[in-house]
Design an enzyme around this catalytic site. Structure first.
Site, mmCIF file in Angstrom:
data_model
loop_
_atom_site.group_PDB
_atom_site.id
_atom_site.type_symbol
_atom_site.label_atom_id
_atom_site.label_comp_id
_atom_site.label_asym_id
_atom_site.label_seq_id
_atom_site.Cartn_x
_atom_site.Cartn_y
_atom_site.Cartn_z
ATOM 1 N N GLU A 169 21.641 1.671 5.899
ATOM 2 C CA GLU A 169 20.179 1.266 5.298
ATOM 3 C C GLU A 169 19.695 1.992 4.183
ATOM 4 O OE1 GLU A 169 21.275 2.699 8.277
ATOM 5 O OE2 GLU A 169 20.031 4.508 8.781
ATOM 6 N N GLU B 252 23.763 6.203 4.832
ATOM 7 C CA GLU B 252 23.434 5.290 5.684
ATOM 8 C C GLU B 252 23.455 3.917 5.321
ATOM 9 O OE1 GLU B 252 22.572 6.273 8.720
ATOM 10 O OE2 GLU B 252 22.969 8.280 8.413
ATOM 11 N N ASP C 42 0.911 -1.311 0.089
ATOM 12 C CA ASP C 42 -0.105 -0.104 0.031
ATOM 13 C C ASP C 42 0.932 1.176 0.077
ATOM 14 O OD1 ASP C 42 -2.441 -1.559 0.036
ATOM 15 O OD2 ASP C 42 -2.155 -1.762 2.473
ATOM 16 N N GLU D 109 -13.184 -0.719 -6.526
ATOM 17 C CA GLU D 109 -12.896 -1.702 -5.329
ATOM 18 C C GLU D 109 -12.496 -0.874 -4.291
ATOM 19 O OE1 GLU D 109 -14.254 -4.824 -5.380
ATOM 20 O OE2 GLU D 109 -13.257 -5.038 -3.364
HETATM 21 CA CA LIG Z 1 22.335 4.347 9.812
#
Ligand SMILES: [Ca+2]
Ligand SMILES: [Ca+2]
Length: 464
Positions: free
Chosen positions: A345, A343, A50, A224
């Site tokens: 991540e 980072e 989503d 929907e």
């Molecule tokens: Ca980090």
């Protein structure tokens, strides 16, 4: 101090099976030969669903749901935030909003959307109201696009048993909240974004407005759920999940925010091994993008979905072309600068690792085992990097970060040894020489060491 949980399921460890699994799931995927080339789905460390994009200060923030591992229903307990400035490398901002944020919510952290107004960020989400057992829409507020978000009201903003809020602020400043399954509603939000004027109004679901659903008398139109409303030039668009199940994505347009809507056709056909889909459409840095979800990760399916993105061009008359799911995803916009702190991540593709909140703020990469790797796409090394620094921690004996170009077994341009530091959140800096990293390259951080979990990485940075 958080310790990695060995029993936690590691979906990304199965990524080597990705190309084969995806090829079996959909006949429409790109013929990308390996996960090293794939960039869709855009998150590999958890299942996501989503998508709702938002642009702030030149960066694209992506708000998603989160399918729990091993779910056999829409078992969703928190929402996630990601961001990118190049559409391929995505930074994990963790989970700044969950069911726990709403004291009155029982379950079902389903599809929402965040918008910015006057420097505050409002995130509209459906949950089950514990008092009624029925869906209601709450709104959380934050001073930053990455939160932390707080319940703005301490109660539902609106509740009529229907889901999937989408918010649109028109050029005149009037904000509208749209939502609904099986019906379709809107209400005018006040400028505070946490109250509304007038009663919720039902949008007529006519076949002229929303297409004809074949073989269904109780729901005659394609609509929907999952409306996504926006304006481009002078035309108002509503994309939506169509014709359950399996769903595809369709859209309608209107001359104004309250209609009348005219059905325009299919945006994305039924594809991709999830019986739901959900649109999020936005323009960013000169391109147009459709975010959606599918079941393309290993173990994926209807309750283990993953958000993906495609770049597209509107037709000259403003209509949307039919967009197919691909493994390659959107092209990179610009390049990543490896000479500023990045980072750990921030990831184009993760193989075998996960993330967690870092004791130093933000997130860090963890669950690193021998042979795991992270792809960072399109790093612009220019005339060459000389050193690599990383922020690392290890409760065990550490290991090494191999810096490779072009693939997880590509050219080795540096190796950084990581010591044990006495804790998974006991951080230290490591540095190592680099040779041969020039031009713009896909960078692979490949992790090596003994058995078990080796170390965590918070961030990294090259220097010339
Ligand atoms: Ca980090
Ligand atoms: Ca691992």
């Amino acid at each position: 101090m958080k310790t990695p949980t060995p029993t936690r399921r590691r979906i990304a460890a199965l990524a080597l099976a990705f190309a084969f699994a995806a090829a079996a799931l959909s006949p429409v995927v790109d013929p990308s030969p390996s996960p090293a080339q794939a960039d869709n789905p855009i998150v590999q460390t958890v299942y996501t669903a989503d998508p709702a994009p938002l642009i702030h200060n030149g960066r694209l923030y992506l708000y998603t749901g989160h399918d729990e591992d091993g779910a056999t229903w829409f078992d969703m307990r928190d929402w996630r935030v990601w961001s990118s400035d190049d559409m391929v490398n995505w930074t994990d901002h963790g989970s700044p909003l969950s069911l726990d944020t709403f004291s009155w919510a029982r379950q079902d952290a389903w599809a929402g959307q965040a918008v910015e107004r006057d420097g505050k960020f409002y995130w509209y989400v459906p949950v089950i109201n514990d008092a009624t057992g029925r869906p209601a829409i709450g709104v959380a507020v934050a001073d930053s696009p990455t939160g932390p978000f707080e319940d703005a009201l301490g109660r539902p903003l609106v509740q009529n048993g229907e889901i999937d809020p989408s918010v649109f602020i028109d050029d005149d400043g009037q904000a509208y909240l749209y939502w609904g399954n099986p019906n379709l509603w809107y209400v005018k939000l006040n400028a505070d974004m946490t109250s509304y004027s007038g009663a919720p109004t039902q949008i007529p679901l006519t076949t002229q407005g929303f297409g004809t659903r074949p073989g269904s008398s109780d729901r005659p139109t394609l609509y929907e759920e999952g409306p996504w409303v926006y304006k481009r030039d002078s035309l108002y668009y509503m994309a939506f999940a169509a014709q359950c199940c399996s769903e595809h994505i369709a859209y309608s347009t209107a001359p104004g925010p309250t209609g009348p809507w005219t059905y325009r056709g299919t945006v994305m056909p039924t594809q991709g091994s999830s019986f739901t889909n959900h649109p999020g459409i936005i323009d960013y840095k000169g391109g147009s993008y459709l975010f959606y979800h599918n079941g393309a990760l290993p173990g994926g399916g209807g309750f283990a979905r993953s958000v993906a993105v495609e770049q597209f061009d509107y037709n000259p008359d403003g209509t949307i072309p039919v967009i197919n799911m691909t493994e390659s995803g959107a092209p990179q916009v610009g390049a990543l600068n490896p000479y500023v702190r990045q980072e750990a991540e921030t990831i184009a593709w993760a193989n075998g690792v996960e993330t967690e909140p870092s004791g130093e703020g933000g997130m860090n990469v963890g669950w690193i085992e021998n042979g795991d790797w992270i792809k960072v796409k399109g790093a612009a090394f220019g005339t060459g990097a000389a050193t690599f620094d990383a922020r690392v921690a290890s409760a065990t004996g550490g290991g090494a970060i191999e810096l490779r170009l072009g693939g997880p077994t590509g050219a080795l341009v540096g190796t950084c040894n990581v010591p044990g530091t006495g804790g998974w959140q006991t951080w230290t800096d490591v540095s190592c020489p680099v040779s041969g990293a020039t031009g713009t390259q896909d960078l692979y951080l490949r992790f090596t060491g003994g058995s078990g979990y080796l170390f965590n990485v918070n961030w990294w940075q090259f220097a010339t």
